[in-house]
Scaffold this motif. Structure first.
Motif, PDB file in Angstrom:
ATOM      1  N   PHE A 130      54.161  38.580  47.658  1.00 52.26           N
ATOM      2  CA  PHE A 130      52.977  38.333  46.857  1.00 52.26           C
ATOM      3  C   PHE A 130      52.754  36.833  46.779  1.00 52.26           C
ATOM      4  CE2 PHE A 130      55.285  42.039  45.415  1.00 52.26           C
ATOM      5  CZ  PHE A 130      54.318  43.025  45.342  1.00 52.26           C
ATOM      6  N   SER A 132      49.653  34.881  44.621  1.00 50.76           N
ATOM      7  CA  SER A 132      49.323  34.648  43.212  1.00 50.76           C
ATOM      8  C   SER A 132      49.800  35.782  42.321  1.00 50.76           C
ATOM      9  CB  SER A 132      47.808  34.465  43.062  1.00 50.76           C
ATOM     10  OG  SER A 132      47.119  35.623  43.513  1.00 50.76           O
ATOM     11  N   GLU A 133      49.922  37.002  42.858  1.00 48.88           N
ATOM     12  CA  GLU A 133      50.300  38.140  42.030  1.00 48.88           C
ATOM     13  C   GLU A 133      51.723  38.044  41.498  1.00 48.88           C
ATOM     14  OE1 GLU A 133      47.905  42.215  42.909  1.00 48.88           O
ATOM     15  OE2 GLU A 133      49.465  41.674  44.353  1.00 48.88           O
ATOM     16  N   ARG A 134      52.573  37.289  42.168  1.00 49.72           N
ATOM     17  CA  ARG A 134      53.934  37.162  41.656  1.00 49.72           C
ATOM     18  C   ARG A 134      53.947  36.457  40.301  1.00 49.72           C
ATOM     19  NH1 ARG A 134      57.489  33.987  45.684  1.00 49.72           N
ATOM     20  NH2 ARG A 134      56.321  35.222  47.196  1.00 49.72           N
ATOM     21  N   THR A 136      51.168  36.808  38.104  1.00 56.91           N
ATOM     22  CA  THR A 136      50.259  37.506  37.184  1.00 56.91           C
ATOM     23  C   THR A 136      50.695  38.939  36.889  1.00 56.91           C
ATOM     24  OG1 THR A 136      48.841  38.167  39.031  1.00 56.91           O
ATOM     25  CG2 THR A 136      48.297  36.105  37.892  1.00 56.91           C
ATOM     26  N   LEU A 137      51.667  39.470  37.656  1.00 53.24           N
ATOM     27  CA  LEU A 137      52.224  40.788  37.383  1.00 53.24           C
ATOM     28  C   LEU A 137      53.658  40.632  36.866  1.00 53.24           C
ATOM     29  CD1 LEU A 137      51.056  42.800  40.544  1.00 53.24           C
ATOM     30  CD2 LEU A 137      49.873  42.541  38.356  1.00 53.24           C
ATOM     31  N   ARG A 158      48.369  47.215  38.959  1.00 51.37           N
ATOM     32  CA  ARG A 158      47.123  46.960  39.688  1.00 51.37           C
ATOM     33  C   ARG A 158      46.029  47.940  39.258  1.00 51.37           C
ATOM     34  NH1 ARG A 158      49.708  46.139  45.760  1.00 51.37           N
ATOM     35  NH2 ARG A 158      50.129  43.884  45.586  1.00 51.37           N
ATOM     36  N   ARG A 161      44.789  47.036  36.036  1.00 53.37           N
ATOM     37  CA  ARG A 161      44.270  45.655  36.072  1.00 53.37           C
ATOM     38  C   ARG A 161      44.986  44.754  35.066  1.00 53.37           C
ATOM     39  NH1 ARG A 161      37.700  46.435  36.916  1.00 53.37           N
ATOM     40  NH2 ARG A 161      37.881  47.718  38.822  1.00 53.37           N
ATOM     41  N   LYS A 163      47.102  41.707  33.898  1.00 55.48           N
ATOM     42  CA  LYS A 163      47.189  40.328  34.367  1.00 55.48           C
ATOM     43  C   LYS A 163      47.884  39.472  33.313  1.00 55.48           C
ATOM     44  CE  LYS A 163      44.502  36.735  36.669  1.00 55.48           C
ATOM     45  NZ  LYS A 163      43.166  36.294  37.122  1.00 55.48           N
TER      46      LYS A 163
END
Length: 559
Positions: A130, A132-134, A136-137, A158, A161, A163
């Motif tokens: 990931f 950016s997701e690393r 935000t999750l 996901r 949603r 964040k």
């Protein structure tokens, strides 16, 4: 030093650092057995500046690696107040230069932090992970040990949603785990009033050891050089390359201070680079870019391979091959039906071996009647038809350097039609309709001849349709039988010239065409029986398509 395996080598390297005056704090994974752990402690017991930190069970991609690093770094700063730079290394790291050179290098840059630190938008090397997701999750589960839970939790977040909110003032950065930070920067990270907030946030970040210090150093450092002093290279799957004894000269060329990951049994590397400083030559500025070209070539060789070579370790997806075949080859469709002993004549003309019908129904007709050909290819039709494409690519690969030519007809296995048509290495020459010539001389019932003619014409029509599509990359020539026999020498000359364009011309006799007396009437009989032959061209009942006396045996120029 972060250690979990090959503790004998870790002890050897730790002694090398310590004897040069560098204090060392060693973290040993908690999962290492007590016997091995105490063996390492005893091996370094005579070195006062070597100590061991609190042990954590370190799992890849989890917070445990950061926690272990924090504990060791805190102990280093507390026990050794004169330390100005702290260098994070692993047990598989190996110094490539005398420690004194690294000390002098850092003395000249007392306020510089060496840590790779780039924003997610600038990163292109994350493999199978990931970006950016690393950040935000949430990632509470181990990717390696709890993969189903890991994937399911990511899907749920996901879908909902979800964040996470990044702590105020932080811009997430990524980089190599192996850094060299100044005491000022490292202590500011460890003693920050908001450390609990930062730790709580990064505890749920995926692979935090590649983002925690890389992000927070941006808050406190006065001068960052976004690079690691440790040479580490990664393959196409994101796994670190392992260096072996035969990489000795490669490592020397890099001029780097430290390299990972070293094979524990690379005795020559350890013996060479852990030698006394007087035995090692002076080096220039570290420049891992010197060897990037070689690694890029290795990655390309692994992912793309050599043109026309198919390997189990990187078997390509459809249309992702590095070239379908390894060398040019020629396919002669219909020639063997029109000319007697065409393969023998062509072999003499081009000075090479010419196969018969390698996709023939009975067997693969290799040149010279051989039953086993280069690369242990068998003439068995059953083995060949199990995977005709692999049979063809193996034939071309195993004979590279020698032009391969073979016969083809509608009676042969047709599974490679599309493959050959879309292969830039293929030269395909077609005389359509010649499959009717053997039927002319056959001793079959005419009703059976009509059925067989209809079957062969349908097969050849489909093949010609493929050769006329916009997707064709082969060099294709198509003649009807009537067109070809009007001037066979000119057509044959153009084919041979393309196969051997640079050879000197020499005189050879034209191939002998089979007797076609009565061929026009034969075609008319097929029409009368309800079968419409369309691929031969225009043959009238009274036409005699045999070559003229002037053409028969006429000298033929070949290259």
């Amino acid at each position: 030093m972060m250690c979990h395996t090959a503790l004998d080598r870790a002890a050897q390297v730790a002694r090398f650092w310590a004897e040069a005056g560098c204090p060392i704090v060693i973290h040993v994974d908690r999962r290492v057995s007590p016997v091995k752990y105490h063996g390492l402690v005893d091996a370094l017991a005579d070195l006062e500046i070597v100590s061991f930190s609190r042990r954590y069970a370190c799992e890849w991609g989890t917070w445990s690696l950061v926690a272990a690093t924090q504990a060791a770094a805190t102990q280093m700063l507390a026990r050794h107040p004169r330390v100005r730079h702290v260098y994070l290394a692993s047990g598989s790291c190996l110094p490539l230069r005398p420690v004194e050179e690294l000390i002098d290098y850092l003395d000249e840059r007392p306020n510089t932090d060496f840590i790779e630190s780039v924003t997610t938008s600038d990163v292109s090397w994350t493999i199978g992970g990931f970006d950016s997701e690393r950040f935000t999750l949430r990632f509470p589960f181990s990717w390696r040990k709890q993969r189903p839970l890991f994937d399911a939790y990511v899907k749920i977040q996901r879908r909902l949603r979800v964040k996470r909110r990044v702590p105020k003032g932080i811009v997430p950065h990524l980089g190599s785990q192996w850094w060299c930070l100044t005491r000022q920067t490292l202590s500011a990270i460890l003693e920050d009033a908001d450390r609990q907030l930062h730790d709580r946030y990064f505890r749920m970040v995926w692979i935090p050891d590649e983002s925690y210090f890389q992000t927070l150093s941006r808050l406190y450092s006065t001068r960052i050089e976004s690079r690691s002093l440790t040479l580490s290279k990664f393959d196409v799957q994101g796994k670190p390359h392992t260096f072996y004894d035969d990489h000795l000269q490669l490592l020397r060329r890099s001029d780097c201070f430290v390299a990972r990951k070293i094979w524990p049994h690379a005795d020559r590397l350890y013996r060479t680079f852990l030698a006394p400083a007087a035995e090692q030559a002076a080096r220039a500025e570290p420049n891992p870019g010197k060897i990037d070209r070689l690694f890029a070539k290795a990655v390309e060789r692994r992912t793309r391979g050599r043109a026309g070579l198919y390997m189990q370790s990187r078997f390509p997806r459809k249309d992702h091959e590095n070239g379908k075949t390894s060398a040019p080859y020629s396919v002669f469709h219909g020639f063997s039906d029109l000319f007697a002993n065409f393969d023998i004549w062509l072999s003499k003309s081009i000075g090479g071996r010419v196969h018969g019908h390698i996709f023939g129904p009975g067997r693969a007709e290799f040149a010279g009647g051989e039953t086993v050909f280069n690369g242990a290819l068998c003439d068995s039709a059953a083995l060949r038809d199990y995977n005709p494409r692999s049979f063809l690519t193996n034939l071309i690969w195993n004979t590279r350097g020698e032009r391969q030519c073979f016969q083809f007809s509608p009676r042969d296995n047709q599974d490679c039609n599309w493959f050959m048509a879309t292969d830039p290495n293929a030269q395909i020459s077609v005389i359509s309709g010649t499959w009717a010539v053997p039927l002319l001389r056959s001793n079959m019932n005419f009703s059976d001849i009509r059925k067989e003619a209809a079957r062969l014409q349908k097969i050849e029509t489909q093949h010609l349709a493929i050769l006329r599509t916009m997707f064709v990359k082969a060099r294709v020539r198509i003649w009807t039988m009537a067109e070809f026999i009007e001037n066979p020498m000119e057509s044959l000359q153009s084919i041979v010239d393309e196969i051997r364009p640079r050879a000197l011309r020499q005189v050879a006799e034209a191939p002998k065409m089979v007797d076609l007396t009565g061929f026009g009437q034969f075609l008319q009989n097929l029409k009368n029986q309800g079968m419409q032959p369309t691929l031969m061209g225009d043959f009238s009942v009274g036409d005699d398509p045999r070559p003229s006396a002037a053409d028969h045996g006429r000298p033929f120029l070949v290259r």
